[in-house]
Write an enzyme that holds these catalytic residues in place. Sequence first.
Site, PDB file in Angstrom:
ATOM      1  N   LYS A   9      -7.931   5.456 -16.396  1.00 14.94           N
ATOM      2  CA  LYS A   9      -7.713   4.167 -17.073  1.00 14.94           C
ATOM      3  C   LYS A   9      -8.979   3.301 -17.069  1.00 14.94           C
ATOM      4  O   LYS A   9      -9.385   2.794 -18.103  1.00 14.94           O
ATOM      5  CB  LYS A   9      -6.582   3.373 -16.383  1.00 14.94           C
ATOM      6  CG  LYS A   9      -5.243   4.067 -16.348  1.00 14.94           C
ATOM      7  CD  LYS A   9      -4.160   3.160 -15.767  1.00 14.94           C
ATOM      8  CE  LYS A   9      -4.362   2.787 -14.310  1.00 14.94           C
ATOM      9  NZ  LYS A   9      -4.149   3.877 -13.345  1.00 14.94           N
ATOM     10  N   ARG A  84       2.648  -2.707 -13.682  1.00 12.57           N
ATOM     11  CA  ARG A  84       2.893  -1.548 -12.834  1.00 12.57           C
ATOM     12  C   ARG A  84       4.332  -1.484 -12.375  1.00 12.57           C
ATOM     13  O   ARG A  84       4.701  -0.550 -11.659  1.00 12.57           O
ATOM     14  CB  ARG A  84       2.013  -1.660 -11.597  1.00 12.57           C
ATOM     15  CG  ARG A  84       0.828  -0.720 -11.546  1.00 12.57           C
ATOM     16  CD  ARG A  84       0.117  -1.065 -10.272  1.00 12.57           C
ATOM     17  NE  ARG A  84      -0.741  -0.071  -9.749  1.00 12.57           N
ATOM     18  CZ  ARG A  84      -2.040   0.000  -9.990  1.00 12.57           C
ATOM     19  NH1 ARG A  84      -2.600  -0.812 -10.838  1.00 12.57           N
ATOM     20  NH2 ARG A  84      -2.772   0.898  -9.389  1.00 12.57           N
ATOM     21  N   ARG A 118     -14.197  10.522  -6.062  1.00  7.87           N
ATOM     22  CA  ARG A 118     -14.640   9.349  -6.829  1.00  7.87           C
ATOM     23  C   ARG A 118     -15.583   8.460  -6.011  1.00  7.87           C
ATOM     24  O   ARG A 118     -15.371   8.227  -4.840  1.00  7.87           O
ATOM     25  CB  ARG A 118     -13.427   8.521  -7.252  1.00  7.87           C
ATOM     26  CG  ARG A 118     -13.811   7.212  -7.932  1.00  7.87           C
ATOM     27  CD  ARG A 118     -12.713   6.696  -8.785  1.00  7.87           C
ATOM     28  NE  ARG A 118     -11.653   6.087  -8.021  1.00  7.87           N
ATOM     29  CZ  ARG A 118     -10.584   5.517  -8.583  1.00  7.87           C
ATOM     30  NH1 ARG A 118     -10.452   5.512  -9.894  1.00  7.87           N
ATOM     31  NH2 ARG A 118      -9.659   4.978  -7.838  1.00  7.87           N
ATOM     32  N   ARG A 151     -13.890   4.158  -2.190  1.00  5.77           N
ATOM     33  CA  ARG A 151     -12.894   3.121  -1.974  1.00  5.77           C
ATOM     34  C   ARG A 151     -11.984   3.475  -0.808  1.00  5.77           C
ATOM     35  O   ARG A 151     -11.647   4.640  -0.633  1.00  5.77           O
ATOM     36  CB  ARG A 151     -12.048   2.955  -3.250  1.00  5.77           C
ATOM     37  CG  ARG A 151     -12.600   1.920  -4.194  1.00  5.77           C
ATOM     38  CD  ARG A 151     -11.934   1.967  -5.534  1.00  5.77           C
ATOM     39  NE  ARG A 151     -10.477   2.048  -5.481  1.00  5.77           N
ATOM     40  CZ  ARG A 151      -9.701   2.044  -6.558  1.00  5.77           C
ATOM     41  NH1 ARG A 151     -10.232   1.955  -7.760  1.00  5.77           N
ATOM     42  NH2 ARG A 151      -8.393   2.146  -6.437  1.00  5.77           N
ATOM     43  N   ARG A 162      -0.310   6.564  -3.014  1.00  7.67           N
ATOM     44  CA  ARG A 162      -0.466   5.911  -4.326  1.00  7.67           C
ATOM     45  C   ARG A 162       0.282   6.688  -5.401  1.00  7.67           C
ATOM     46  O   ARG A 162       0.869   6.101  -6.313  1.00  7.67           O
ATOM     47  CB  ARG A 162      -1.941   5.795  -4.688  1.00  7.67           C
ATOM     48  CG  ARG A 162      -2.623   4.707  -3.866  1.00  7.67           C
ATOM     49  CD  ARG A 162      -4.112   4.877  -3.858  1.00  7.67           C
ATOM     50  NE  ARG A 162      -4.735   4.669  -5.154  1.00  7.67           N
ATOM     51  CZ  ARG A 162      -5.913   5.166  -5.482  1.00  7.67           C
ATOM     52  NH1 ARG A 162      -6.602   5.918  -4.636  1.00  7.67           N
ATOM     53  NH2 ARG A 162      -6.418   4.921  -6.664  1.00  7.67           N
TER      54      ARG A 162
HETATM   55  P1  ADP Z   1      -5.584   2.963  -9.157  1.00 11.91           P
HETATM   56  O1  ADP Z   1      -6.891   3.648  -9.193  1.00 11.91           O
HETATM   57  O2  ADP Z   1      -4.650   3.459  -8.095  1.00 11.91           O
HETATM   58  O3  ADP Z   1      -4.938   2.826 -10.493  1.00 11.91           O
HETATM   59  P2  ADP Z   1      -6.288   0.140  -9.037  1.00 11.91           P
HETATM   60  O4  ADP Z   1      -7.752  -0.013  -8.854  1.00 11.91           O
HETATM   61  O5  ADP Z   1      -5.712  -0.139 -10.377  1.00 11.91           O
HETATM   62  O6  ADP Z   1      -5.866   1.567  -8.516  1.00 11.91           O
HETATM   63  O7  ADP Z   1      -5.524  -0.797  -7.966  1.00 11.91           O
HETATM   64  C1  ADP Z   1      -5.851  -0.778  -6.598  1.00 11.91           C
HETATM   65  C2  ADP Z   1      -4.782  -1.494  -5.788  1.00 11.91           C
HETATM   66  O8  ADP Z   1      -4.667  -2.859  -6.225  1.00 11.91           O
HETATM   67  C3  ADP Z   1      -3.359  -0.943  -5.952  1.00 11.91           C
HETATM   68  O9  ADP Z   1      -3.108   0.153  -5.113  1.00 11.91           O
HETATM   69  C4  ADP Z   1      -2.522  -2.165  -5.576  1.00 11.91           C
HETATM   70  O10 ADP Z   1      -2.482  -2.385  -4.187  1.00 11.91           O
HETATM   71  C5  ADP Z   1      -3.307  -3.301  -6.211  1.00 11.91           C
HETATM   72  N1  ADP Z   1      -2.854  -3.562  -7.598  1.00 11.91           N
HETATM   73  C6  ADP Z   1      -3.593  -3.455  -8.735  1.00 11.91           C
HETATM   74  N2  ADP Z   1      -2.862  -3.763  -9.827  1.00 11.91           N
HETATM   75  C7  ADP Z   1      -1.625  -4.081  -9.377  1.00 11.91           C
HETATM   76  C8  ADP Z   1      -0.409  -4.453 -10.013  1.00 11.91           C
HETATM   77  N3  ADP Z   1      -0.324  -4.591 -11.343  1.00 11.91           N
HETATM   78  N4  ADP Z   1       0.668  -4.698  -9.225  1.00 11.91           N
HETATM   79  C9  ADP Z   1       0.608  -4.568  -7.892  1.00 11.91           C
HETATM   80  N5  ADP Z   1      -0.493  -4.193  -7.230  1.00 11.91           N
HETATM   81  C10 ADP Z   1      -1.611  -3.945  -7.950  1.00 11.91           C
END
Ligand code: ADP
Length: 211
Positions: A9, A84, A118, A151, A162
């Site tokens: 994404k 989400r 990553r 990360r 996750r």
């Molecule tokens: P991923 O690579 O898992 O898609 P992101 O970088 O989008 O991860 O998000 C990292 C963390 O930030 C998530 O695991 C969550 O804790 C928090 N987070 C991000 N976006 C949201 C959301 N829309 N609702 C709840 N938590 C979120």
Amino acid sequence: MLGPPGSGKGTYASRLMTIYGIPHISTGDMVRDEIRAQTELGSRIKAYSERGELVPDETIIHLLTDRLKKPDCQKGFILDGFPRTIRQAEALEGISEIDLIVNLNVPDEIIIQRLSNRLTCRRCGAIYNRVTLKPKRDEICDKCSGELFQREDDKPEVIQERLNVYRTSTEPLIEYYRRANLLRDVHCDNLTTPPEEIVEKIKSIINNAKK
Ligand code: ADP
């Protein structure tokens, strides 16, 4: 952009931002910025994020609502990592109109491979991969020369959590948006498919939707 963690994404959204000249809004980056800046909010959400759990809906909806009010969003935006949960999707309807949901379909094996390799730039957030998208110089960002790091939530023990959270809380959005006839699928079954190829597929979906 809808899809499991590691489905690309962020990588695709940042390229689409340059192509369409509208901001790429990543709630994950916003969460990490708050944590890094050690704000009061950051300290409340740090533990969720590092465990791979979702930050509470109210908090993230609040953050996103403020962001979408900024002038750069008035001509459009690309959301990455939001909504989400169904609750977030319902809240989004009250904030803005949504034209299209691009749903990235990626098998679990590829996701695990990608996330565990990553690397992210500490300074500009650019994304690399030790196997498939190597930086020119080890551990250094091609774009801004910032330091690359892994990360906290890309550590193997957190990746599985996750994925579980995605299946339980986020996957129901696929049906939700399919029913609203907003969802378009993009498939990526191969670890070595270059990002450009997927970006081309997404561009044609966007261009068809505009007609
Ligand atoms: P991923 O690579 O898992 O898609 P992101 O970088 O989008 O991860 O998000 C990292 C963390 O930030 C998530 O695991 C969550 O804790 C928090 N987070 C991000 N976006 C949201 C959301 N829309 N609702 C709840 N938590 C979120």
